[in-house]
Design an enzyme around this catalytic site. Sequence first.
Site, PDB file in Angstrom:
ATOM      1  N   THR A 173       0.823  -1.207   0.000  1.00  0.00           N
ATOM      2  CA  THR A 173       0.000   0.000   0.000  1.00  0.00           C
ATOM      3  C   THR A 173       0.862   1.265   0.000  1.00  0.00           C
ATOM      4  O   THR A 173       1.913   1.316   0.630  1.00  0.00           O
ATOM      5  CB  THR A 173      -0.903  -0.007   1.254  1.00  0.00           C
ATOM      6  N   GLY A 182       2.796  -3.105   8.157  1.00  0.00           N
ATOM      7  CA  GLY A 182       3.117  -3.429   9.544  1.00  0.00           C
ATOM      8  C   GLY A 182       4.588  -3.761   9.700  1.00  0.00           C
ATOM      9  O   GLY A 182       5.148  -4.517   8.898  1.00  0.00           O
ATOM     10  N   GLU A 238      -6.086  -5.753   3.943  1.00  0.00           N
ATOM     11  CA  GLU A 238      -6.109  -6.884   3.015  1.00  0.00           C
ATOM     12  C   GLU A 238      -7.301  -6.822   2.068  1.00  0.00           C
ATOM     13  O   GLU A 238      -7.932  -7.844   1.772  1.00  0.00           O
ATOM     14  CB  GLU A 238      -6.125  -8.197   3.816  1.00  0.00           C
TER      15      GLU A 238
END
Length: 572
Positions: free
Chosen positions: A53, A92, A335
């Site tokens: 992303t 993350g 997701e």
Amino acid sequence: MAAALQTLGGGIGITLHWIAFTPTIEQQATEEQKKKWLKLAQDVAIVGAYAQTEMGHGTFVRGLETTATYDPSTQEFVINSPTLTSTKWWPGGLGKTANHATVMAQLYTRGKCYGPHNFMVQIRSLENHQPCPGVTLGDIGPKMESNGNDNGFARFDHVRIPRENMLMKFARVEADGTYVQPPSSKLAYSNMVYLRGTFVMSAAQALASATTIAVRYSCVRRQSEMKPGEPEPQILEYQTQQYKLFPQLAAAYAFWFASWFMTQQHGSITGSMEKGDMSGLAELHALSAGLKSYTTAVTARGIDVCRMACGGHGYSHASGLPALFGGAAALCTAEGENTVMMLQTARYLVKCFAQSQAGKRLTGTVAYLSAVQPSPVAGNRNMSDLGTLVAAFQHRAARMVRHAAMQMQGEMQKGKAREDAWNSCSVLLIKAAEAHVHSFVVRNFAETVQTVEVDESVRAVLTSLCQLYSLYGITEHAGDFLKDGYLTGRDIDAASSHLSAMLARVRPDAVALVDAFDLHDKILRSVLGRYDGRVYEHLYEWAKKSPLNKSEVHESYYKYLQPFLKSNRAKL
Ligand SMILES: CCCCCCCCCCCCCCCCCCC/C=C/C(=O)SCCNC(=O)CCNC(=O)[C@H](O)C(C)(C)COP(=O)(O)OP(=O)(O)OC[C@H]1O[C@@H](n2cnc3c(N)ncnc32)[C@H](O)[C@@H]1OP(=O)(O)O
Ligand SMILES: Cc1cc2nc3c(=O)[nH]c(=O)nc-3n(C[C@H](O)[C@H](O)[C@H](O)COP(=O)(O)OP(=O)(O)OC[C@H]3O[C@@H](n4cnc5c(N)ncnc54)[C@H](O)[C@@H]3O)c2cc1C
């Protein structure tokens, strides 16, 4: 894995290393590349993030701006972030923890763009953890939950990586820059399909946790008088409390069973794909996208129902419910944002419907679309029979898919471009896709309970739970079932009264049903959901540990409140 993450409060910097970085190597690297990186990743000799992303694009992967341009003179790729919006944003562990990342970038070779592909990029030194030359890194700041995880940003300024760092199991770039096509362009997305499947299990785990907390607490909590003069009853005796909690409990079981199916389906279809058979890919994508969207959305709503069912104490972090809600909210967006995922399922359903209209017999999870008769025969149905309930859900889904697809066709016949017709029907399409997934979950639940062999009484309890889940779905969406007369008003009334009977039938087994999830106190991290039921003593102990209770008179009193009160008193 889900339990471990929950224990860690929604994840830490290394979470994505386990759930996304390492699986991406497993699924997208060649055998040679696996030899180089997989063991390092499995032994945590390197720590990785999954960097896809960007600040400007998450949903639309084809719109990503990061580039990987092949330079045949040095046999390297040049990774570059050409704009602010191309900054990788959200991954993350990317901010402070990871020293490697799989980076999704637009592949350019011989002057042509071949779309998004995955590249292994070292982002920090293995010696001193400083960012590698040309890489700018940081944390994106506090979030709604999951703050133990350093979701980060990364910018690449013409960072050079060897050609071998492109993950080349499917697509390849030869030394001279020749691009070799993968068997399907969507194989670059295979890791997302896998992760969406694991989210179904995470949703089940999160909803199982919330219902465990709320059901146990509802047996400890006593409030009001049911009959004048009698002792206060456990709040779980109130039918309204059962109506709040038991459908969530049933959904948690339904989602566990759906996640088992998903795992098995993923294994069997990826096994066929390994042998070159890509025919199951579209169904796998549609099912994982739809199930991820449906189960996470129902879970987030269900956790909040559980929170409210715990009254004031549910709002406290002591309950564990706010953290669960924050986690489930992340699952709805991450997701693949839920609406976008459900639209992917709708896209598949519209295609299947067209194939069925053209005379093709559909198979797998969509087989019912060709089997269901468009014109229903109304009649007094036995609303306590599981077969009848499953058929009703399939009829509802088939009708809604047909309606959305026909509506779209109608718009196109009136001259609208396909894309415009799609957009103007997308609310109908979403509802149809949700009905399809709901019907799958009901059917899978019904089929799974029939396979219970251990104990007749266990099968009986699970069958009641499955009936409760189905009847609740019918009464909640009564309009959908009534619309073409498939069910009558009398059938809906019968469904409501069977549902009431099921609430009473499940009540004696409710605690056993949540205990069967086998969620240890260390995983639940909830004062209200303690296995020993000693809620009040521990609520008091928990409150005493509040940082504000470290001193009898807090420093803010001396700093602000005392002078403020003093000056107010002086004015009197
Ligand atoms: C795991 C947590 C454990 C929790 C424990 C439980 C306890 C709870 C406690 C709380 C814990 C909270 C912890 C929270 C942790 C959160 C972890 C987060 C991790 C997140 C990671 C990420 O988000 S990674 C980034 C993910 N990004 C996306 O998913 C992007 C979404 N977008 C896309 O996938 C695509 O862009 C697209 C599908 C939307 C569109 O793709 P594209 O434009 O290329 O396709 P088209 O629409 O044109 O379609 C073309 C054609 O391709 C088909 N297709 C599309 N995708 C796929 C695919 N993946 N596979 C196969 N086929 C595909 C599509 O259907 C079309 O087919 P046609 O035949 O042409 O119709
Ligand atoms: C907790 C968390 C962890 C994450 N971890 C990672 C990670 O490790 N790695 C990584 O790469 N990314 C990660 N992400 C990013 C995540 O994958 C994206 O945020 C997600 O895919 C949604 O994309 P977006 O933010 O661009 O949403 P947007 O697409 O901007 O969504 C905004 C709205 O637009 C709507 N919309 C967009 N497109 C359409 C369409 N075609 N049709 C109809 N409506 C549309 C959506 O439905 C939504 O309502 C994480 C995100 C979160 C919240």
